[in-house]
Design a protein around this motif. Structure first.
Motif, short mmCIF file in Angstrom:
data_model
loop_
_atom_site.label_atom_id
_atom_site.label_comp_id
_atom_site.label_asym_id
_atom_site.label_seq_id
_atom_site.Cartn_x
_atom_site.Cartn_y
_atom_site.Cartn_z
N THR A 34 25.70 76.67 19.53
CA THR A 34 24.40 77.14 20.02
C THR A 34 24.30 78.65 19.79
O THR A 34 25.28 79.29 19.41
CB THR A 34 24.22 76.83 21.52
OG1 THR A 34 25.32 77.40 22.24
CG2 THR A 34 24.18 75.34 21.77
N ASN A 35 23.10 79.20 20.06
CA ASN A 35 22.85 80.63 19.85
C ASN A 35 23.26 81.06 18.44
O ASN A 35 23.82 82.15 18.24
CB ASN A 35 23.60 81.49 20.88
CG ASN A 35 23.26 81.11 22.31
OD1 ASN A 35 22.09 80.92 22.63
ND2 ASN A 35 24.28 80.96 23.15
N ALA A 45 27.90 82.52 16.60
CA ALA A 45 27.50 81.33 17.37
C ALA A 45 28.41 81.19 18.60
O ALA A 45 29.47 81.80 18.67
CB ALA A 45 27.61 80.07 16.51
N THR A 46 27.95 80.40 19.55
CA THR A 46 28.75 80.17 20.76
C THR A 46 28.89 78.67 21.03
O THR A 46 28.12 77.85 20.55
CB THR A 46 28.12 80.84 22.00
OG1 THR A 46 26.78 80.34 22.15
CG2 THR A 46 28.08 82.34 21.85
N SER A 70 24.88 74.71 13.48
CA SER A 70 24.07 74.03 14.51
C SER A 70 24.36 72.53 14.53
O SER A 70 24.44 71.92 15.61
CB SER A 70 22.59 74.26 14.23
OG SER A 70 22.26 75.63 14.33
N LYS A 74 23.22 82.62 15.00
CA LYS A 74 22.53 83.66 14.24
C LYS A 74 23.07 83.62 12.83
O LYS A 74 24.25 83.83 12.60
CB LYS A 74 22.78 85.04 14.86
CG LYS A 74 22.23 85.24 16.25
CD LYS A 74 22.34 86.70 16.65
CE LYS A 74 21.71 86.97 18.01
NZ LYS A 74 22.60 86.66 19.12
N ASP A 127 28.80 76.11 24.12
CA ASP A 127 28.40 76.02 25.54
C ASP A 127 29.50 75.38 26.37
O ASP A 127 30.30 74.58 25.87
CB ASP A 127 27.12 75.20 25.66
CG ASP A 127 25.92 75.99 25.15
OD1 ASP A 127 26.02 77.22 25.01
OD2 ASP A 127 24.88 75.36 24.86
N LYS A 149 33.35 82.08 21.29
CA LYS A 149 32.46 82.67 20.28
C LYS A 149 33.04 82.51 18.88
O LYS A 149 34.25 82.52 18.69
CB LYS A 149 32.26 84.15 20.58
CG LYS A 149 31.63 84.41 21.94
CD LYS A 149 31.63 85.88 22.29
CE LYS A 149 31.08 86.12 23.69
NZ LYS A 149 31.16 87.54 24.08
#
Length: 489
Positions: free
Chosen positions: A422-423, A486-487, A417, A425, A489, A378
């Motif tokens: 991913t994810n 953000a994470t 991004s 915010k 994957d 993360k």
């Protein structure tokens, strides 16, 4: 110096070299730690100064193209030659390092372990200038020294060692500039800090924080950023202007004990709670300041934290606090995030508070963060942002004066991004920022007399005026504050 080492080189043993009866066990643990801090050695030409009996030479010759090993004690040089000349890619020289000469641009890396502390300031400055010349552009200097006091337990009738502070080495080494101008134009070089950190082996085995290592890089000095004024490096600008020791402590008075970023402990707790930390995870804090957030994470969740900051003033204060906190889970280093290297998938979390505004190539930095994170890792960042251009002249002048590189929260999120996160915010938290500033101004008014007594009326006015102007910039929409999660994957 010759008399000192004659006394401690009778048998050319590792115990004599390290002036410590526990040298064998210390070597077993510290040697891989030290080697892990070096840049890639494959195919390079190295100079090893103060090579001694070859404790490091035997490992360096296995990776580098060629190693020139220098020491001024004949017994040490002969022992090194005897043990390590079989590979055929090393030269062994007995010489006084202060009298050494090599052609310009001879080496890619200069390695020194416990040498500079035996030189006077004048000798050290002279050697630093020579080393800049011996290194190829972009080459590295690595050195390790004892600071503050001695470490080894060998009896010494006299001790000619200079136990400098880390700040002394930082200032001396980064202030040296070499002119290599030629027909093609003006070229000046100096040493940029890549890394400065304590040797963990000595902390674990001796509870001793006086062993420090530096990795510096030969870099161009021709172009000085406008906001740096007369300072030759960004680090010098930070330590001498924006983050002087006094300036840091007055920020802390406003933000709360251990903190120099917006909201202090309250925003730290709120943001860290978003990470769902679990014991044993590894966290990298980029721009750690004086370590309040790192101590909080380690104490509350049992995570291991590496705090890095380019300001040596910040890190020195953090290290002082670490001694008092007695938290082996927390480490600090002076390092440049844009130049630092970590193996892929090293950390579970990368965390950064109001720091990346100083860095121009954010996409490149985020690519590094992505690489350093483990799968499932993360990222959490808060940072100064901006509104859409055109900005007011007042805000433009502020950004220019500080040398900030700002983007809108939306663009900031797009960078994340684009490098693979991913994810993502990307949250505009400017309203929260405004409320925090207002509460801090109210707190300043309540502690006015105490603050002035501890610092000065000028310091108080500087803080209050700075916060008031920040409020005005936010209310016009020019200055924004972003929170990014953000994470990988």
């Amino acid at each position: 110096m010759m008399e000192f080492w004659k006394e401690h080189s009778k048998f050319a043993t590792v115990e004599e070299m390290m002036l410590d009866s526990n040298a064998q066990e210390l070597t077993q643990h510290e040697l891989p730690e030290i080697l892990s801090m070096l840049p890639c050695l494959a195919g390079i030409d190295m100079l090893e100064l103060g090579a001694g009996i070859g404790r490091y030479t035997r490992h360096l010759i296995g990776k580098a193209r060629h190693v020139t090993a220098v020491d001024f004690m004949e017994k040490f040089v002969e022992k090194n030659r005897q043990d390590n000349s079989h590979r055929g890619n090393a030269e062994f020289i007995q010489a006084d390092v202060t009298k050494l000469e090599f052609p310009k641009h001879s080496f890619d890396l200069i390695f020194s372990n416990w040498l500079l502390m035996y030189l006077s300031d004048q000798e050290l400055r002279s050697l630093a200038e020579k080393m800049l010349g011996w290194l190829r552009p972009g080459g590295y200097l690595f050195f390790r020294e004892s600071c503050f006091h001695q470490s080894g337990d060998s009896k010494r009738d006299f001790n000619p060692t200079h136990y400098r502070t880390p700040a002394h080495y930082n200032h001396l080494m980064t202030s040296v500039v070499l002119d290599e101008s030629d027909k093609m134009g003006k070229k000046c070089y100096g040493f940029d800090m890549v890394l400065c950190k304590t040797v963990q082996t000595y902390i674990k085995m001796k509870k001793n924080q006086n062993q420090l290592c530096w990795l510096m890089q030969k870099s161009r000095r021709d172009v000085v950023e406008q906001h740096q004024g007369s300072f030759t490096t960004f680090q010098q600008f930070l330590d001498n202007q924006q983050y002087t020791r006094r300036g840091i402590l007055r920020y802390e008075k406003m933000f709360g004990s251990g903190y120099v970023s917006t909201g202090g402990p309250s925003t730290t707790k709120e943001f860290v709670d978003m990470l769902n930390l679990t014991a044993g995870q590894k966290v990298l804090d980029v721009g750690c300041g004086i370590g309040g957030g790192d101590f909080y994470m380690a104490k509350t969740f049992g995570v291991e934290v590496l705090g890095m900051d380019l300001s040596s003033n910040m890190v020195e204060i953090a290290m002082e606090r670490a001694v008092k906190e007695k938290l082996p889970l927390v480490q600090f280093e002076v390092s440049d995030a844009t130049k630092r290297r970590f193996p892929e998938a090293t950390f579970d979390v990368v965390y950064s508070r109001d720091t990346i505004l100083h860095i121009s190539d954010k996409r490149d930095l985020f690519t590094k963060f992505y690489s350093w994170l483990k799968p499932g890792g993360k990222l959490l960042i808060s940072d100064y942002c901006c509104g859409e251009k055109p900005w007011s002249p007042v805000f433009q002048e502020y950004v220019n004066q500080r040398g900030y590189i700002l983007y809108t929260p939306q663009r900031y999120g797009q960078f994340l991004s684009e490098v693979g996160f991913t994810n993502v915010k990307a949250l505009d938290r400017t309203e929260q920022f405004i409320q925090v500033i207002k509460s801090e101004l109210q707190r300043a008014e309540e502690m006015k007399e105490e603050f002035i007594q501890e610092f000065s009326k000028e310091d108080y006015d500087a803080i209050v005026n700075g916060w008031t102007e920040k409020l005005q910039r936010c209310e016009t929409g020019d200055q924004r504050w972003g929170l990014f999660y953000a994470t990988k994957d």
